[in-house]
Design a protein around this motif. Structure first.
Motif, PDB file in Angstrom:
ATOM      1  N   ALA A 127       0.840  -1.208   0.000  1.00  0.00           N
ATOM      2  CA  ALA A 127       0.000   0.000   0.000  1.00  0.00           C
ATOM      3  C   ALA A 127       0.876   1.260   0.000  1.00  0.00           C
ATOM      4  N   LEU A 128       1.944   1.235   0.771  1.00  0.00           N
ATOM      5  CA  LEU A 128       2.834   2.409   0.842  1.00  0.00           C
ATOM      6  C   LEU A 128       3.559   2.628  -0.486  1.00  0.00           C
ATOM      7  N   VAL A 129       4.035   1.540  -1.075  1.00  0.00           N
ATOM      8  CA  VAL A 129       4.773   1.678  -2.340  1.00  0.00           C
ATOM      9  C   VAL A 129       3.854   2.269  -3.416  1.00  0.00           C
ATOM     10  N   GLY A 130       2.608   1.791  -3.438  1.00  0.00           N
ATOM     11  CA  GLY A 130       1.645   2.325  -4.407  1.00  0.00           C
ATOM     12  C   GLY A 130       1.474   3.831  -4.248  1.00  0.00           C
ATOM     13  N   ARG A 131       1.418   4.274  -3.012  1.00  0.00           N
ATOM     14  CA  ARG A 131       1.223   5.713  -2.741  1.00  0.00           C
ATOM     15  C   ARG A 131       2.502   6.502  -3.017  1.00  0.00           C
ATOM     16  N   LEU A 132       3.629   5.973  -2.589  1.00  0.00           N
ATOM     17  CA  LEU A 132       4.896   6.718  -2.750  1.00  0.00           C
ATOM     18  C   LEU A 132       5.232   6.912  -4.229  1.00  0.00           C
ATOM     19  N   ALA A 133       4.849   5.920  -5.051  1.00  0.00           N
ATOM     20  CA  ALA A 133       5.152   6.013  -6.484  1.00  0.00           C
ATOM     21  C   ALA A 133       4.446   7.203  -7.133  1.00  0.00           C
ATOM     22  N   LYS A 134       3.364   7.642  -6.502  1.00  0.00           N
ATOM     23  CA  LYS A 134       2.586   8.747  -7.097  1.00  0.00           C
ATOM     24  C   LYS A 134       2.978  10.114  -6.556  1.00  0.00           C
ATOM     25  N   VAL A 135       3.861  10.156  -5.559  1.00  0.00           N
ATOM     26  CA  VAL A 135       4.217  11.450  -4.946  1.00  0.00           C
ATOM     27  C   VAL A 135       4.991  12.313  -5.951  1.00  0.00           C
ATOM     28  N   VAL A 136       4.498  13.538  -6.167  1.00  0.00           N
ATOM     29  CA  VAL A 136       5.167  14.455  -7.105  1.00  0.00           C
ATOM     30  C   VAL A 136       6.227  15.244  -6.333  1.00  0.00           C
ATOM     31  N   ILE A 137       7.458  15.138  -6.832  1.00  0.00           N
ATOM     32  CA  ILE A 137       8.603  15.797  -6.187  1.00  0.00           C
ATOM     33  C   ILE A 137       9.059  16.942  -7.087  1.00  0.00           C
TER      34      ILE A 137
END
Ligand code: NAP
Length: 522
Positions: free
Chosen positions: A315-325
């Motif tokens: 679940a965390l990896v799915g969310r982190l992959a979408k974080v815009v930096i």
């Protein structure tokens, strides 16, 4: 021309001396300002605070001081755009700035209204009731708090250049002590702007606020027993100050807020379809990304029941992959820059140590995709999620990666969890994410001695919860052991750090003269 930071002392702005060090925009690497090695003369600055600022404040009652703070908060709110623009240069997105700038002004306003409501229209605080000390009724005692006569020195960390100053300034001001502020060099330009606005408001009594825009120099050497020292920063600097011969030798009242390895715990009652599962994941993502993880309260250790570890990781990896930096001014960006390239190097070093015991699940400190900025000149870093199958692995409980980094720790039972959390050796805050009251109260009992604050998160309070990382001014901010063993905020009790408690003993009629300083009943 580049702005050379100035110090504010003896009622005017003063240039520093020595080498001017450039302070760089966290996202672009451009020069924002320069900071001198030495600022205004610290001995004179402290003396001015003690002899001009302190007496001016102590001539006012608590409620008069509160009225000034209220007006000051309003005045600063009128300058938000200016503050936000400069805050962006520290790497802060608008969401990050809300925590530092808006949060700092909000803290000022909260202290003002709490003091106006709860403090007497006088200059002395009573502590408890009159205690009879003799059988005949002619001898009794009363504890009082009165303002210390020195300067309230405040040394702050780079990550909260505004909030870090205002959360110390407000209680010191209310308590009747003049503040001498020493911001961390890296982001001192934002503190300097805030102080310029505060002084420019014309609301503050002369001498009640001074600013040292430079290295600490010999500031500590001139402290006296009536001064106080409030410190926020690394455990190493806290130790150096605590054991400084002047602080220790003159018993200077010292309060430290240092780093800590805060934890979040997913309860054993939670399954991957329960709402608490999502609350745990959401909160961890927030803590990894807000202020690019540069929060003393951020979650570094995420304890999950072993059978759920893979589901939480997915679940965390799915969310982190979408974080815009990227560039913090870009409204799409959720994760801005770290405060400096040096800070990025420090996080890389910390992650390298963690990787000796924990496997990377997401992110690489050498690779990052950014929008609106150059990843080489800006201090950008991918979020990094690690997992240590050994819940007791020492580096996870010792190394603070001061960036967007967290480690998953699968635990098998409550005994193992209790022992592992304690390895952090004292933290500012821990979260318990669970809907089971028995589990929650058991964990509170086990964890409280190691924590300054515990946050319980479940569907019953989630809608209103202020979150793991936010230090609310009404509640205690501080923690035992590694966290510095200090106390800040926590409502008006914070004033006590700046006041002397004295037991007055005598005839009850004499003690009644203090009792009239109580607020009139509403
Ligand atoms: P730091 O290196 O310890 O510096 C903190 C402050 O101390 C700066 O203003 C620094 O000035 C000053 N300083 C350094 N050496 C000094 C000395 N010998 N005498 C007097 N002052 C001295 O920490 P940082 O890197 O700025 O801050 C990051 C750390 O702070 C993190 O570990 C974080 O966890 C912790 N932190 C804790 C809290 C909390 O509330 N508990 C809040 C925020 C941050 P210069 O910058 O001029 O060197």
């Amino acid at each position: 021309m580049t702005h050379a930071l100035q110090s504010y002392s003896e009622g005017h702005w003063q240039d520093g001396t020595g080498e001017q060090r450039p302070l760089l925009d966290a996202a672009t690497g451009g020069v924002v300002a320069t900071i001198p090695t030495r600022g205004a003369d610290t001995k004179t600055m402290l003396e001015h605070a003690r002899t001009v600022g302190g007496p001016a404040l102590r001539a006012l009652t608590f409620r008069q001081r509160a009225a000034i703070l209220k007006a000051l908060a309003k005045d600063l709110s009128g300058h938000l755009d200016e503050l936000i623009a400069l805050s962006t240069r520290t790497g802060a997105t608008r969401r990050d700035t809300a925590v530092d700038v808006d949060g700092g002004i909000g803290t000022l306003a909260m202290y003002a209204s709490k003091a106006a409501r709860e403090l007497p229209d006088s200059t002395v605080l009573l502590d408890g009731e009159i205690e009879p000390l003799g059988k005949g009724g002619t001898f009794a005692g009363q504890h009082i708090y009165s303002s210390k006569l020195g300067a309230a020195v405040q040394i702050n960390a780079f990550n909260f250049p505004v909030w870090g100053m205002l959360e110390k300034f407000a209680p010191a001001f209310l308590a009747g002590m003049a503040s001498v502020v020493k911001p961390a060099s890296q982001t001192a330009y934002l503190t300097e702007l805030t102080v310029r606005l505060m002084i420019g408001s014309g609301l503050l009594p002369e001498g009640s606020l001074s600013l040292l825009s430079a290295g600490p120099g010999d500031l500590i050497d001139h402290l006296t027993s009536q001064d106080t020292l409030g410190f926020t920063g690394s455990a190493a600097t806290a130790l150096a100050l605590r054991t400084h011969p002047v602080i220790a030798g003159r018993s200077v009242a010292f309060n430290a807020e240092a780093d800590s390895l805060n934890c979040s715990i997913l309860g054993q009652d939670v399954s991957d379809v329960d709402p608490e599962f999502s609350l745990f994941v959401d909160q961890l993502i927030t803590e990894m990304t807000v202020k690019a993880g540069q929060k003393c309260t951020a979650i570094r250790r995420a304890f999950v029941p072993a059978p759920l570890c893979d589901a939480v990781a997915d679940a965390l990896v799915g969310r982190l992959a979408k974080v815009v930096i990227g560039h913090p001014a870009d409204t799409r960006v959720e994760l801005g820059a770290l405060a400096s390239l040096a800070q990025r190097d420090e996080v890389r070093t910390a992650v390298a140590r963690l990787i000796t015991v924990a496997r990377p699940i997401f992110g690489d400190t050498t690779k990052v995709d950014v929008v609106g900025a150059d990843p080489e000149t800006g201090a950008f870093l991918s979020p990094v999620l690690l997992c240590s199958d050994d819940v007791f692995a020492a580096p996870v409980h010792e190394v603070e990666p001061f960036g967007p980094v967290s480690t998953l720790l699968p635990y098998r039972n409550v005994g193992e969890l209790t022992d592992a959390t304690a390895l952090g050796d004292g933290s500012l805050v821990g979260s318990i994410v669970s809907a089971d009251a028995t589990i929650v109260s058991d964990l509170i009992t086990r964890l409280a001695p190691w924590h300054g604050r515990l946050l319980v998160l479940n569907t019953a309070d989630a809608a209103e919860s202020t979150g793991h990382g936010v230090a609310m001014p009404q509640m205690l901010h501080g923690g035992p052991g590694r966290a510095g063993s200090g106390e800040e905020l926590g409502g008006l009790r914070a004033l006590h750090h700046y006041m002397q408690r004295t037991a007055i003993q005598g005839h009850p009629e004499l003690l009644q003269t203090f009792a009239i300083t109580k607020p009139a009943p509403a």
